[in-house]
Design a protein around this motif. Structure first.
Motif, PDB file in Angstrom:
ATOM      1  N   ARG A 141     -42.712  31.248 -83.797  1.00  0.00           N
ATOM      2  CA  ARG A 141     -43.321  32.473 -84.330  1.00  0.00           C
ATOM      3  C   ARG A 141     -43.095  33.607 -83.347  1.00  0.00           C
ATOM      4  O   ARG A 141     -42.816  33.375 -82.176  1.00  0.00           O
ATOM      5  CB  ARG A 141     -44.810  32.281 -84.585  1.00  0.00           C
ATOM      6  CG  ARG A 141     -45.599  31.892 -83.369  1.00  0.00           C
ATOM      7  CD  ARG A 141     -47.082  31.761 -83.696  1.00  0.00           C
ATOM      8  NE  ARG A 141     -47.813  31.256 -82.576  1.00  0.00           N
ATOM      9  CZ  ARG A 141     -48.150  31.962 -81.509  1.00  0.00           C
ATOM     10  NH1 ARG A 141     -47.838  33.223 -81.436  1.00  0.00           N
ATOM     11  NH2 ARG A 141     -48.816  31.406 -80.514  1.00  0.00           N
ATOM     12  N   ALA A 142     -43.233  34.801 -83.825  1.00  0.00           N
ATOM     13  CA  ALA A 142     -43.064  35.979 -82.982  1.00  0.00           C
ATOM     14  C   ALA A 142     -44.248  36.101 -82.034  1.00  0.00           C
ATOM     15  O   ALA A 142     -45.374  35.757 -82.386  1.00  0.00           O
ATOM     16  CB  ALA A 142     -42.962  37.225 -83.842  1.00  0.00           C
ATOM     17  N   PRO A 143     -44.045  36.590 -80.825  1.00  0.00           N
ATOM     18  CA  PRO A 143     -45.162  36.746 -79.890  1.00  0.00           C
ATOM     19  C   PRO A 143     -46.108  37.853 -80.349  1.00  0.00           C
ATOM     20  O   PRO A 143     -45.708  38.795 -81.030  1.00  0.00           O
ATOM     21  CB  PRO A 143     -44.470  37.118 -78.578  1.00  0.00           C
ATOM     22  CG  PRO A 143     -43.151  37.660 -78.974  1.00  0.00           C
ATOM     23  CD  PRO A 143     -42.774  36.979 -80.248  1.00  0.00           C
ATOM     24  N   ARG A 144     -47.362  37.729 -79.984  1.00  0.00           N
ATOM     25  CA  ARG A 144     -48.354  38.735 -80.371  1.00  0.00           C
ATOM     26  C   ARG A 144     -48.303  39.950 -79.461  1.00  0.00           C
ATOM     27  O   ARG A 144     -48.680  41.038 -79.839  1.00  0.00           O
ATOM     28  CB  ARG A 144     -49.745  38.123 -80.340  1.00  0.00           C
ATOM     29  CG  ARG A 144     -49.922  37.073 -81.406  1.00  0.00           C
ATOM     30  CD  ARG A 144     -51.334  36.545 -81.453  1.00  0.00           C
ATOM     31  NE  ARG A 144     -51.404  35.544 -82.508  1.00  0.00           N
ATOM     32  CZ  ARG A 144     -52.140  34.467 -82.473  1.00  0.00           C
ATOM     33  NH1 ARG A 144     -52.898  34.243 -81.421  1.00  0.00           N
ATOM     34  NH2 ARG A 144     -52.133  33.610 -83.459  1.00  0.00           N
ATOM     35  N   THR A 145     -47.831  39.752 -78.242  1.00  0.00           N
ATOM     36  CA  THR A 145     -47.702  40.872 -77.314  1.00  0.00           C
ATOM     37  C   THR A 145     -46.273  40.937 -76.817  1.00  0.00           C
ATOM     38  O   THR A 145     -45.566  39.925 -76.770  1.00  0.00           O
ATOM     39  CB  THR A 145     -48.644  40.702 -76.100  1.00  0.00           C
ATOM     40  OG1 THR A 145     -48.302  39.500 -75.425  1.00  0.00           O
ATOM     41  CG2 THR A 145     -50.090  40.676 -76.537  1.00  0.00           C
ATOM     42  N   LEU A 146     -45.856  42.130 -76.434  1.00  0.00           N
ATOM     43  CA  LEU A 146     -44.512  42.323 -75.917  1.00  0.00           C
ATOM     44  C   LEU A 146     -44.537  42.268 -74.392  1.00  0.00           C
ATOM     45  O   LEU A 146     -45.543  42.610 -73.766  1.00  0.00           O
ATOM     46  CB  LEU A 146     -43.966  43.662 -76.398  1.00  0.00           C
ATOM     47  CG  LEU A 146     -43.837  43.799 -77.921  1.00  0.00           C
ATOM     48  CD1 LEU A 146     -43.406  45.205 -78.298  1.00  0.00           C
ATOM     49  CD2 LEU A 146     -42.856  42.783 -78.464  1.00  0.00           C
ATOM     50  N   PRO A 147     -43.453  41.864 -73.761  1.00  0.00           N
ATOM     51  CA  PRO A 147     -43.453  41.713 -72.298  1.00  0.00           C
ATOM     52  C   PRO A 147     -43.368  43.011 -71.532  1.00  0.00           C
ATOM     53  O   PRO A 147     -43.386  43.006 -70.311  1.00  0.00           O
ATOM     54  CB  PRO A 147     -42.214  40.840 -72.057  1.00  0.00           C
ATOM     55  CG  PRO A 147     -41.340  41.107 -73.213  1.00  0.00           C
ATOM     56  CD  PRO A 147     -42.241  41.378 -74.365  1.00  0.00           C
ATOM     57  N   TRP A 148     -43.240  44.144 -72.188  1.00  0.00           N
ATOM     58  CA  TRP A 148     -43.153  45.418 -71.472  1.00  0.00           C
ATOM     59  C   TRP A 148     -44.274  46.343 -71.929  1.00  0.00           C
ATOM     60  O   TRP A 148     -44.889  46.139 -72.971  1.00  0.00           O
ATOM     61  CB  TRP A 148     -41.796  46.088 -71.685  1.00  0.00           C
ATOM     62  CG  TRP A 148     -41.497  46.333 -73.134  1.00  0.00           C
ATOM     63  CD1 TRP A 148     -41.875  47.404 -73.879  1.00  0.00           C
ATOM     64  CD2 TRP A 148     -40.774  45.494 -74.022  1.00  0.00           C
ATOM     65  NE1 TRP A 148     -41.432  47.301 -75.145  1.00  0.00           N
ATOM     66  CE2 TRP A 148     -40.745  46.121 -75.269  1.00  0.00           C
ATOM     67  CE3 TRP A 148     -40.131  44.271 -73.884  1.00  0.00           C
ATOM     68  CZ2 TRP A 148     -40.107  45.574 -76.373  1.00  0.00           C
ATOM     69  CZ3 TRP A 148     -39.502  43.736 -74.984  1.00  0.00           C
ATOM     70  CH2 TRP A 148     -39.501  44.383 -76.198  1.00  0.00           C
ATOM     71  N   ASN A 149     -44.533  47.361 -71.140  1.00  0.00           N
ATOM     72  CA  ASN A 149     -45.599  48.329 -71.464  1.00  0.00           C
ATOM     73  C   ASN A 149     -45.042  49.403 -72.380  1.00  0.00           C
ATOM     74  O   ASN A 149     -43.887  49.797 -72.253  1.00  0.00           O
ATOM     75  CB  ASN A 149     -46.121  48.994 -70.182  1.00  0.00           C
ATOM     76  CG  ASN A 149     -46.825  47.967 -69.303  1.00  0.00           C
ATOM     77  OD1 ASN A 149     -47.352  46.997 -69.805  1.00  0.00           O
ATOM     78  ND2 ASN A 149     -46.811  48.211 -68.005  1.00  0.00           N
ATOM     79  N   ASP A 150     -45.868  49.897 -73.278  1.00  0.00           N
ATOM     80  CA  ASP A 150     -45.440  50.984 -74.174  1.00  0.00           C
ATOM     81  C   ASP A 150     -45.480  52.327 -73.479  1.00  0.00           C
ATOM     82  O   ASP A 150     -44.940  53.293 -73.953  1.00  0.00           O
ATOM     83  CB  ASP A 150     -46.333  51.000 -75.414  1.00  0.00           C
ATOM     84  CG  ASP A 150     -46.066  49.823 -76.319  1.00  0.00           C
ATOM     85  OD1 ASP A 150     -47.006  49.451 -77.054  1.00  0.00           O
ATOM     86  OD2 ASP A 150     -44.949  49.273 -76.311  1.00  0.00           O
ATOM     87  N   LYS A 151     -46.171  52.390 -72.356  1.00  0.00           N
ATOM     88  CA  LYS A 151     -46.316  53.674 -71.646  1.00  0.00           C
ATOM     89  C   LYS A 151     -45.045  53.952 -70.827  1.00  0.00           C
ATOM     90  O   LYS A 151     -44.549  53.075 -70.149  1.00  0.00           O
ATOM     91  CB  LYS A 151     -47.530  53.622 -70.732  1.00  0.00           C
ATOM     92  CG  LYS A 151     -48.794  53.404 -71.494  1.00  0.00           C
ATOM     93  CD  LYS A 151     -49.957  53.274 -70.564  1.00  0.00           C
ATOM     94  CE  LYS A 151     -51.234  52.970 -71.344  1.00  0.00           C
ATOM     95  NZ  LYS A 151     -52.362  52.766 -70.484  1.00  0.00           N
ATOM     96  N   PRO A 152     -44.539  55.212 -70.890  1.00  0.00           N
ATOM     97  CA  PRO A 152     -43.360  55.549 -70.098  1.00  0.00           C
ATOM     98  C   PRO A 152     -43.625  55.710 -68.638  1.00  0.00           C
ATOM     99  O   PRO A 152     -44.610  55.819 -68.091  1.00  0.00           O
ATOM    100  CB  PRO A 152     -42.877  56.856 -70.689  1.00  0.00           C
ATOM    101  CG  PRO A 152     -43.964  57.405 -71.531  1.00  0.00           C
ATOM    102  CD  PRO A 152     -44.929  56.283 -71.774  1.00  0.00           C
TER     103      PRO A 152
END
Length: 148
Positions: free
Chosen positions: A137-148
């Motif tokens: 299944r797809a992960p619930r969280t991504l390994p990187w931050n959305d903040k630049p």
């Protein structure tokens, strides 16, 4: 010209009018053999050089005088010299098994549950594999931050 020259012209054994560059000779011979099946059945290939194609009755004589033949005496002498001059030696494995009493048959687990595809042997529940219910299944969280 050198015998190893790829541009040296060689005569085709099937058609004497064909002069082929040495590097193209193997391809040409295959093609010409198909065009001359009767002659192809009469010719044999020298075991010392595949470019030497002769009538069956001449092959034995050719094998005695073939320039590419390496005598067995010279071959054994070269092998002896190669052993002395060789810089690369394969190491001999001298390791000994420290546990000579090990018996894999004795260690077999005869009470282990057999493997069956789609069956969970730990909880004895059958897994249902459907297109919508995959084990990945797809992960619930991504390994990187959305903040630049």
């Amino acid at each position: 010209m050198d015998d190893n020259d790829p541009n040296k012209l060689v005569q085709c054994p099937y058609d004497k009018n064909h002069q082929i560059r040495s590097k193209r000779f193997p391809y040409h011979v295959l093609k010409c053999r198909k065009n001359h099946p009767k002659l192809a059945s009469e010719l044999k290939t020298c075991p010392y050089n595949a470019r030497h194609m002769l009538p069956k009755q001449e092959l034995a004589y050719h094998m005695e005088i073939c320039e590419n033949k390496i005598s067995q005496d010279q071959d054994t002498q070269d092998a002896g010299n190669a052993d002395r001059n060789c810089q690369w030696h394969v190491p001999v494995n001298t390791s000994v098994n420290p546990n000579m009493t090990e018996d894999w048959e004795e260690e077999v687990d005869n009470n282990a549950a057999p493997f069956v595809w789609g069956v969970n042997t730990t909880s004895n529940q059958q897994l249902k594999m459907t297109p919508n219910n995959r084990s990945c299944r797809a992960p619930r969280t991504l390994p990187w931050n959305d903040k630049p």
